[in-house]
Design a protein around this motif. Sequence first.
Motif, PDB file in Angstrom:
ATOM      1  N   ASN A 121       0.872  -1.162   0.000  1.00  0.00           N
ATOM      2  CA  ASN A 121       0.000   0.000   0.000  1.00  0.00           C
ATOM      3  C   ASN A 121       0.915   1.220   0.000  1.00  0.00           C
ATOM      4  OD1 ASN A 121      -2.420  -1.356   0.019  1.00  0.00           O
ATOM      5  ND2 ASN A 121      -2.775  -1.132   2.194  1.00  0.00           N
TER       6      ASN A 121
ATOM      7  N   ASP B 200      -8.243  -5.242   0.218  1.00  0.00           N
ATOM      8  CA  ASP B 200      -9.184  -5.675  -0.815  1.00  0.00           C
ATOM      9  C   ASP B 200      -8.668  -6.945  -1.503  1.00  0.00           C
ATOM     10  OD1 ASP B 200     -10.755  -5.925  -3.205  1.00  0.00           O
ATOM     11  OD2 ASP B 200     -11.292  -3.813  -2.992  1.00  0.00           O
TER      12      ASP B 200
ATOM     13  N   HIS C 160      -5.384  -9.963  -8.394  1.00  0.00           N
ATOM     14  CA  HIS C 160      -4.634  -9.365  -9.495  1.00  0.00           C
ATOM     15  C   HIS C 160      -3.190  -9.865  -9.491  1.00  0.00           C
ATOM     16  CE1 HIS C 160      -3.250  -6.391 -12.387  1.00  0.00           C
ATOM     17  NE2 HIS C 160      -2.271  -6.101 -11.550  1.00  0.00           N
TER      18      HIS C 160
ATOM     19  N   ILE D 213      -6.915  -6.995  -5.104  1.00  0.00           N
ATOM     20  CA  ILE D 213      -5.499  -6.733  -5.365  1.00  0.00           C
ATOM     21  C   ILE D 213      -4.686  -8.023  -5.253  1.00  0.00           C
ATOM     22  CG2 ILE D 213      -4.770  -6.034  -3.031  1.00  0.00           C
ATOM     23  CD1 ILE D 213      -3.112  -3.795  -4.481  1.00  0.00           C
TER      24      ILE D 213
ATOM     25  N   SER E  27      -0.265  -0.120  -4.565  1.00  0.00           N
ATOM     26  CA  SER E  27      -1.672   0.273  -4.575  1.00  0.00           C
ATOM     27  C   SER E  27      -1.913   1.554  -5.364  1.00  0.00           C
ATOM     28  CB  SER E  27      -2.186   0.419  -3.147  1.00  0.00           C
ATOM     29  OG  SER E  27      -1.480   1.441  -2.458  1.00  0.00           O
TER      30      SER E  27
ATOM     31  N   ILE F  87      -6.108   0.251  -6.291  1.00  0.00           N
ATOM     32  CA  ILE F  87      -6.772  -0.592  -5.299  1.00  0.00           C
ATOM     33  C   ILE F  87      -5.699  -1.038  -4.308  1.00  0.00           C
ATOM     34  CG2 ILE F  87      -6.475  -2.712  -6.621  1.00  0.00           C
ATOM     35  CD1 ILE F  87      -9.268  -3.531  -5.650  1.00  0.00           C
TER      36      ILE F  87
END
Length: 158
Positions: free
Chosen positions: A40, A76, A82, A79, A67, A72
């Motif tokens: 993040n 979450d 992904h 992520i 992030s 994102i």
Amino acid sequence: MTSRSDPVDRRLGMRPVTAAAAATLRAAAATGVRISLLSNTSPGQDRRRALHTAGLADLFGDRVFQSRELGIGKPDAAIYEHVLSILDVGRDQVLCCGNNLANDVYPAVLLGIRAVLLATGPPSGLPARVTVITDITGLVRLLTGTSPTHTVTTGETR
């Protein structure tokens, strides 16, 4: 890779990679582990600078996920999904290591990913499939008992 107690490096605009984390990541990579970073990040932060400064950029290649670039963040699940998709690995091939139970560990466990929490001790209500280490150097010991094709996703907070 960083600790909340570490000072922010004003030149980097973030906490640098600790010497212990750098040594651990090099040791893990030497066993054949593919390493990635999911972080993040705030506007203006780029963890690649910290990896480059620590001499680790080559260990990560294009496997740095931030992030602010993806739009994102953790916790979450999207992520994590992904990253799994980009890395083209199954959940059983991933070990997620982080220092934040809510952002790093819980989402991984909910997706069926094995997780390691870097903490001073086990918190109450620790989910199954989570190992607690009190020092980042303990990560190498965990990895050497697994296949060298496993991926380590390190997590950290801002």
